[in-house]
Design a protein around this motif. Sequence first.
Motif, PDB file in Angstrom:
ATOM      1  N   ARG A 188     -17.370  17.348  -3.972  1.00  0.00           N
ATOM      2  CA  ARG A 188     -18.115  16.950  -2.773  1.00  0.00           C
ATOM      3  C   ARG A 188     -18.587  18.011  -2.032  1.00  0.00           C
ATOM      4  O   ARG A 188     -19.602  17.968  -1.339  1.00  0.00           O
ATOM      5  CB  ARG A 188     -17.108  16.085  -2.031  1.00  0.00           C
ATOM      6  N   PRO A 241     -11.125  -2.012  -8.236  1.00  0.00           N
ATOM      7  CA  PRO A 241     -11.057  -0.436  -8.116  1.00  0.00           C
ATOM      8  C   PRO A 241     -12.121   0.510  -7.680  1.00  0.00           C
ATOM      9  O   PRO A 241     -12.095   1.325  -6.931  1.00  0.00           O
ATOM     10  CB  PRO A 241     -10.544  -0.035  -9.736  1.00  0.00           C
ATOM     11  N   ARG A 263      -6.819   4.961  -9.633  1.00  0.00           N
ATOM     12  CA  ARG A 263      -6.971   5.762  -8.236  1.00  0.00           C
ATOM     13  C   ARG A 263      -5.646   5.729  -7.595  1.00  0.00           C
ATOM     14  O   ARG A 263      -5.019   4.693  -7.545  1.00  0.00           O
ATOM     15  CB  ARG A 263      -8.250   5.145  -7.501  1.00  0.00           C
ATOM     16  N   PHE A 264      -5.467   6.795  -7.044  1.00  0.00           N
ATOM     17  CA  PHE A 264      -4.093   7.012  -6.325  1.00  0.00           C
ATOM     18  C   PHE A 264      -2.935   7.488  -7.182  1.00  0.00           C
ATOM     19  O   PHE A 264      -1.790   7.822  -6.866  1.00  0.00           O
ATOM     20  CB  PHE A 264      -3.619   5.941  -5.370  1.00  0.00           C
ATOM     21  N   ARG A 277      -4.652   1.315   1.049  1.00  0.00           N
ATOM     22  CA  ARG A 277      -4.562   2.837   0.725  1.00  0.00           C
ATOM     23  C   ARG A 277      -5.960   3.624   1.078  1.00  0.00           C
ATOM     24  O   ARG A 277      -6.889   3.144   1.057  1.00  0.00           O
ATOM     25  CB  ARG A 277      -4.158   3.383  -0.769  1.00  0.00           C
ATOM     26  N   PHE A 278      -5.580   5.143   1.329  1.00  0.00           N
ATOM     27  CA  PHE A 278      -6.794   6.006   1.586  1.00  0.00           C
ATOM     28  C   PHE A 278      -6.293   7.296   0.949  1.00  0.00           C
ATOM     29  O   PHE A 278      -5.061   7.652   1.239  1.00  0.00           O
ATOM     30  CB  PHE A 278      -7.085   6.068   2.911  1.00  0.00           C
ATOM     31  N   ALA A 279      -7.248   8.229   0.194  1.00  0.00           N
ATOM     32  CA  ALA A 279      -6.925   9.220   0.009  1.00  0.00           C
ATOM     33  C   ALA A 279      -7.826  10.386   0.313  1.00  0.00           C
ATOM     34  O   ALA A 279      -8.948  10.020   0.179  1.00  0.00           O
ATOM     35  CB  ALA A 279      -6.783   9.289  -1.521  1.00  0.00           C
ATOM     36  N   SER A 308     -15.001   3.385   0.381  1.00  0.00           N
ATOM     37  CA  SER A 308     -15.254   4.825  -0.203  1.00  0.00           C
ATOM     38  C   SER A 308     -13.927   5.371  -1.013  1.00  0.00           C
ATOM     39  O   SER A 308     -14.093   5.584  -2.201  1.00  0.00           O
ATOM     40  CB  SER A 308     -16.041   5.665   0.690  1.00  0.00           C
ATOM     41  N   ASP A 309     -13.030   5.673  -0.177  1.00  0.00           N
ATOM     42  CA  ASP A 309     -11.884   6.220  -0.990  1.00  0.00           C
ATOM     43  C   ASP A 309     -10.654   5.778  -0.572  1.00  0.00           C
ATOM     44  O   ASP A 309      -9.663   6.263  -0.838  1.00  0.00           O
ATOM     45  CB  ASP A 309     -11.653   7.754  -0.193  1.00  0.00           C
ATOM     46  N   GLY A 310     -10.717   4.513  -0.565  1.00  0.00           N
ATOM     47  CA  GLY A 310      -9.516   3.639  -0.541  1.00  0.00           C
ATOM     48  C   GLY A 310      -9.367   2.481  -1.394  1.00  0.00           C
ATOM     49  O   GLY A 310      -9.839   2.530  -2.531  1.00  0.00           O
ATOM     50  N   GLY A 311      -8.302   1.725  -1.339  1.00  0.00           N
ATOM     51  CA  GLY A 311      -8.097   0.663  -2.107  1.00  0.00           C
ATOM     52  C   GLY A 311      -7.123  -0.249  -1.272  1.00  0.00           C
ATOM     53  O   GLY A 311      -6.725  -0.038  -0.277  1.00  0.00           O
ATOM     54  N   LYS A 335     -13.810  14.094  -5.850  1.00  0.00           N
ATOM     55  CA  LYS A 335     -13.651  12.561  -5.999  1.00  0.00           C
ATOM     56  C   LYS A 335     -13.856  12.483  -7.551  1.00  0.00           C
ATOM     57  O   LYS A 335     -14.798  12.848  -8.243  1.00  0.00           O
ATOM     58  CB  LYS A 335     -14.968  11.746  -5.354  1.00  0.00           C
TER      59      LYS A 335
END
Lengths: 314, 223
Positions: free
Chosen positions: B45, A189, B10-11, A134-136, A110-113, B80
């Motif tokens: 969210r 991604p 992302r990131f 990674r995770f955010a 869901s929120d990582g890579g 998000k």
Amino acid sequence: MGTKMGSGRLRDQYGERFNQGQPTWSGEKGGECLLGGVKQFGGHEVRELSTGGYELSKGGVVVGSFRSGRIDPDRVVFPLSHGTWLEVSDRGTREILSPEKAMLGGLIASDGGNHFYYRFDKRLGYRVSYYTTRFASEDIELMELFDGLSEAVYDKTPRHYGKEGMRKGYISSKEVFYDLNDLGVKTGPDEFHIPREHLDSTGKRAYLAGFFSGDGNISKSTNGFEIRVYSEHKEGLEEVRQTFLDLGFHPSEIRESIRQRESRVEIIHNFSIPVKEHRRFAAEIGSHRPSHIGRLKKMGELWVCNEPLGGIWV
Amino acid sequence: MMSSPEIWERFDTPRKVRVKTKKCIEERWKDTTKECEIWVSGRDREEDVSFDIRIYTNDPKKVPGFAEQLLDLAEASGTKVYDLSLELRESQVSDEEAHKKDIVTVERTYDEQQTLLVNRAKADERVRQALAEGAKNVVVFADINLLCEMDSEVARKVIGEAIADDFETTVNWLVKMIERIKNRGLATKVIGYELWRNLDRLEIYEVDADGDDVCVWLGYPAK
């Protein structure tokens, strides 16, 4: 991971997967005493050893021994490494993910890579490979969950960076990258895959709890609450929906949320959990996002969880 | 001719986006480029509101700063982020992005659409059954795309878009975002609003009868 099942000896499979030692291996029985308990699962026999641990055999040939294991009525599971278990049942053998690893997979989907890239290092004068997982999240609680699961599964503590408001954590490890990559946890991604063939029902619930903590939503509407799951990746979201179906839920069909512009259209996909199944969702899946927990509490559907994973902890 | 270079992954931090955008603009902006559209899209969210904010400019020097500001604006609200990108154009597409209705007119349009959707819902068998069993009201929920055009002293135009299935939530969220955009100096005032919905594509996906109310959710089926 699945491609290695059933090819070669367990010891070799283990070495191929992690290249860091081998499982305890008896090879021959070597005079160890067997305790009385012998359980049959399909063509496999599991014996409890007097020295502790278990021995697994098939057709009279010992195929592995394990320091620990858990015998359930319909199966036995042995811990391998990195949050992977060997499940032996009447249906055969398969590697399954521990709830911790399944939940970590859901969080990353869901929120990582899970990234791999080359960069030319001017100082060294050659290309260097980088591997990051990674995770955010803006929630410290979810970052702590990512840290805890990474430590439990891989014995690695993520490093953090980023400002207040959006925290980011990462692990730099080739081993972790390839382990998650083999499972297809993150295929691009925004793309992901659920390794359902390696998830038992507990693993599926844990995966969904991890995924929902990132891309789920519980919102208050005029007449109650809505529980939705979002993703840009329609195929991945369909797998999430299918996993809910596997567990006996009845999610809606996937719908689109459209951003209409003069020059192009952008689409985010979502499905919802029917109102009638909200209580069951809270009890069996839940979420680790603090705002979700707050809203589930407001819904009066708090579930006191006695299991280590799979619901809301109180 | 259009091009959509990648300026965000992302990131990436807002600062990194600024650096990547600067490099991208230096490489790609041509004499024939008339306009650049920079946008960020995401989902709040907490409020369950999807959004899209876009800035149009014809000044290449301002593009990196706008990209950095948009990411910072989006991430600061605990959202998000789905996309942050830009397009270089050889025509002024922003002229076609006109949303100039006042909010009262938009609300009236929304009410008319709701009436239409309620009537459509009443034809559904599940709704008819709930009404026959004693329910009195039909309440419908369907995505609302609320767009807002803003005037700006630093850009040619700023557009904000919020998407949710509750009108009050959508308006309140957009108003808050407009204030944040203004506070950053990206826009000065609201020019107007517009409501967008594709009524023909909306289909019922859930019906829940609860006391006097029958709640009906409509959505766009995935293609």
